[in-house]
Design a protein around this motif. Sequence first.
Motif, short mmCIF file in Angstrom:
data_model
loop_
_atom_site.label_atom_id
_atom_site.label_comp_id
_atom_site.label_asym_id
_atom_site.label_seq_id
_atom_site.Cartn_x
_atom_site.Cartn_y
_atom_site.Cartn_z
N ALA A 10 38.69 34.69 38.97
CA ALA A 10 39.90 35.17 38.29
C ALA A 10 41.01 34.13 38.35
O ALA A 10 41.16 33.42 39.34
CB ALA A 10 40.38 36.47 38.94
N THR A 12 44.11 35.10 38.20
CA THR A 12 45.31 35.89 38.48
C THR A 12 45.66 35.95 39.96
O THR A 12 46.49 36.77 40.36
CB THR A 12 45.11 37.32 37.94
OG1 THR A 12 43.77 37.74 38.22
CG2 THR A 12 45.35 37.38 36.45
N ALA A 15 46.91 39.03 42.45
CA ALA A 15 46.98 40.23 41.61
C ALA A 15 45.62 40.61 41.03
O ALA A 15 45.48 41.66 40.40
CB ALA A 15 47.98 40.01 40.47
N MET A 89 36.71 40.00 32.69
CA MET A 89 36.32 39.77 31.29
C MET A 89 37.44 39.01 30.59
O MET A 89 38.58 39.45 30.58
CB MET A 89 36.08 41.09 30.55
CG MET A 89 35.74 40.86 29.08
SD MET A 89 35.53 42.38 28.09
CE MET A 89 33.82 42.75 28.35
N TYR A 90 37.10 37.85 30.06
CA TYR A 90 38.04 37.07 29.25
C TYR A 90 37.45 36.94 27.85
O TYR A 90 36.35 36.38 27.68
CB TYR A 90 38.23 35.65 29.83
CG TYR A 90 39.09 35.58 31.09
CD1 TYR A 90 39.73 36.69 31.62
CD2 TYR A 90 39.27 34.37 31.72
CE1 TYR A 90 40.51 36.60 32.76
CE2 TYR A 90 40.06 34.25 32.87
CZ TYR A 90 40.67 35.38 33.38
OH TYR A 90 41.44 35.28 34.52
N ASN A 91 38.16 37.45 26.86
CA ASN A 91 37.70 37.36 25.48
C ASN A 91 36.24 37.76 25.34
O ASN A 91 35.42 37.03 24.78
CB ASN A 91 37.99 35.96 24.92
CG ASN A 91 39.49 35.71 24.88
OD1 ASN A 91 40.25 36.57 24.43
ND2 ASN A 91 39.95 34.59 25.39
N PHE A 92 35.95 38.91 25.91
CA PHE A 92 34.66 39.60 25.81
C PHE A 92 33.53 38.95 26.61
O PHE A 92 32.40 39.43 26.59
CB PHE A 92 34.23 39.81 24.34
CG PHE A 92 35.33 40.44 23.53
CD1 PHE A 92 35.66 41.77 23.72
CD2 PHE A 92 36.05 39.69 22.62
CE1 PHE A 92 36.71 42.35 23.02
CE2 PHE A 92 37.10 40.26 21.90
CZ PHE A 92 37.43 41.60 22.10
N ARG A 134 37.82 44.67 33.68
CA ARG A 134 38.09 44.66 32.24
C ARG A 134 39.28 45.56 31.91
O ARG A 134 39.40 46.66 32.46
CB ARG A 134 36.87 45.24 31.51
CG ARG A 134 35.60 44.47 31.76
CD ARG A 134 34.41 45.39 31.88
NE ARG A 134 33.18 44.60 31.70
CZ ARG A 134 32.07 45.07 31.18
NH1 ARG A 134 31.99 46.32 30.79
NH2 ARG A 134 31.03 44.29 31.02
N ALA A 135 40.11 45.10 30.98
CA ALA A 135 41.22 45.94 30.52
C ALA A 135 40.70 47.15 29.76
O ALA A 135 41.26 48.24 29.84
CB ALA A 135 42.15 45.12 29.64
N GLY A 136 39.64 46.95 28.98
CA GLY A 136 39.13 48.00 28.10
C GLY A 136 37.88 48.67 28.65
O GLY A 136 37.52 48.51 29.82
N LEU A 173 41.33 49.16 32.88
CA LEU A 173 42.44 48.77 33.76
C LEU A 173 43.77 48.74 33.01
O LEU A 173 44.82 48.80 33.64
CB LEU A 173 42.15 47.39 34.40
CG LEU A 173 40.96 47.39 35.38
CD1 LEU A 173 40.63 45.96 35.83
CD2 LEU A 173 41.25 48.27 36.60
#
Length: 203
Positions: A10, A12, A15, A89-92, A134-136, A173
């Motif tokens: 990650a 980030t 975080a 997950m970055y750009n799927f 993943r955000a989604g 997320l």
Amino acid sequence: MTNILIVDSAATGAASVSRKLTRELAETLQRRDPSARIVHRDVGAAPIPHLTEAAGLVETPEAERALALSNELIAELKEADVIVIGAPMYNFGMPSTLKAWFDHVLRAGITFRYSEAGPEGLVTGKKAIVIEARAGLYSEGPAAAFDSQEPHLRTLLGFMGVTDVSFVRAEKLAFGPDAAAAAVADAIGELEALAESELPLAA
Ligand SMILES: Cc1cc2nc3c(=O)[nH]c(=O)nc-3n(C[C@H](O)[C@H](O)[C@H](O)COP(=O)(O)O)c2cc1C
């Protein structure tokens, strides 16, 4: 003694959800087996270089450095009984830093080989746990077809012979604080169950 390799990717820092989950799992494993040796490779904090033209040339300092790094990463992989991968997950797909790690460890004749029978993975007898953040939502529903992360990770690991892979997903997320908290709590529960039931560690 059990050797555990943790690969974080990650961007980030503190975080990061995937990094929090790999740390939770590392702590659980270490509690269950205090003699376990944990090697931590954080390609998000200390990225490894892409394979470039300079790395492909022969007998140059750049090529020697790339080969030495590849050897070091493969040694970490081969020594591990358990491989834990933290994969946002970055750009799927997976982060490019993690893809660069795979580019360094997938080496013909060393981690896989081709024969008349086709490809054969040479990194066998390992257990892998991949933690996906993943955000989604991709494990079901309309966006499932966009998931280029999990199938790719399964293919790359399997190509090297790492076929015993458990995927733990922290999804939704970005669907609000309640959804995010539930996703993290569920993932922690899954990781604890995995540590107890599947890993060959002393109880
Ligand atoms: C460059 C970038 C691309 C992203 N692309 C996606 C994506 O395609 N789908 C998604 O669901 N989330 C996407 N996200 C959100 C991350 O998957 C999410 O924030 C996750 O928590 C990242 O893992 P981490 O918390 O360990 O950093 C993206 C985030 C970044 C920074």
